[in-house]
Design a protein around this motif. Structure first.
Motif, PDB file in Angstrom:
ATOM      1  N   ASP A 139     -53.945  -9.080 -16.847  1.00  0.00           N
ATOM      2  CA  ASP A 139     -54.702 -10.234 -17.360  1.00  0.00           C
ATOM      3  C   ASP A 139     -55.416  -9.881 -18.654  1.00  0.00           C
ATOM      4  O   ASP A 139     -55.421 -10.665 -19.605  1.00  0.00           O
ATOM      5  CB  ASP A 139     -55.711 -10.731 -16.323  1.00  0.00           C
ATOM      6  N   TRP A 140     -56.015  -8.689 -18.708  1.00  0.00           N
ATOM      7  CA  TRP A 140     -56.704  -8.251 -19.921  1.00  0.00           C
ATOM      8  C   TRP A 140     -55.724  -8.158 -21.085  1.00  0.00           C
ATOM      9  O   TRP A 140     -56.023  -8.608 -22.202  1.00  0.00           O
ATOM     10  CB  TRP A 140     -57.379  -6.892 -19.686  1.00  0.00           C
ATOM     11  N   ALA A 141     -54.549  -7.576 -20.843  1.00  0.00           N
ATOM     12  CA  ALA A 141     -53.549  -7.441 -21.900  1.00  0.00           C
ATOM     13  C   ALA A 141     -53.119  -8.808 -22.417  1.00  0.00           C
ATOM     14  O   ALA A 141     -52.975  -9.013 -23.623  1.00  0.00           O
ATOM     15  CB  ALA A 141     -52.349  -6.650 -21.381  1.00  0.00           C
ATOM     16  N   ARG A 142     -52.922  -9.750 -21.507  1.00  0.00           N
ATOM     17  CA  ARG A 142     -52.527 -11.103 -21.913  1.00  0.00           C
ATOM     18  C   ARG A 142     -53.620 -11.767 -22.743  1.00  0.00           C
ATOM     19  O   ARG A 142     -53.337 -12.444 -23.732  1.00  0.00           O
ATOM     20  CB  ARG A 142     -52.214 -11.950 -20.683  1.00  0.00           C
ATOM     21  N   GLN A 143     -54.863 -11.599 -22.326  1.00  0.00           N
ATOM     22  CA  GLN A 143     -55.979 -12.189 -23.063  1.00  0.00           C
ATOM     23  C   GLN A 143     -56.129 -11.581 -24.451  1.00  0.00           C
ATOM     24  O   GLN A 143     -56.713 -12.191 -25.341  1.00  0.00           O
ATOM     25  CB  GLN A 143     -57.285 -12.012 -22.282  1.00  0.00           C
ATOM     26  N   ASN A 144     -55.569 -10.388 -24.629  1.00  0.00           N
ATOM     27  CA  ASN A 144     -55.632  -9.719 -25.923  1.00  0.00           C
ATOM     28  C   ASN A 144     -54.311  -9.798 -26.677  1.00  0.00           C
ATOM     29  O   ASN A 144     -54.013  -8.959 -27.531  1.00  0.00           O
ATOM     30  CB  ASN A 144     -56.075  -8.269 -25.726  1.00  0.00           C
TER      31      ASN A 144
END
Length: 73
Positions: free
Chosen positions: A34-39
């Motif tokens: 999720d963090w990677a997608r948000q970034n």
């Protein structure tokens, strides 16, 4: 940009929070994705249970043929 594809073993959900034995590593990994997608990173998570029809059409096919689905752990 490079895309990350993750091939999970057969789970009833992608987070690992269902059932009686919650896997903390799956919860942490889900948060990381999720963090990677948000970034801005592109990523896909495929679950052997719900995406079984798709996995043989991916680069994972040879690995599955050699090692079996249990090697996805």
């Amino acid at each position: 940009m490079t895309s990350i594809q993750v091939f999970d073993p057969a789970l009833c959900c992608s987070t690992g929070v269902c059932g009686v034995d919650v896997d903390q590593q799956l919860i942490g990994f889900s948060a990381d994705v999720d963090w990677a997608r948000q970034n801005g990173r592109r990523s896909s998570v495929f679950n052997w249970h719900s995406n079984h029809w798709l996995l043989p059409k991916t680069p994972c096919k040879g690995f599955l043929e050699r090692s079996g689905a249990e090697a996805l752990r």
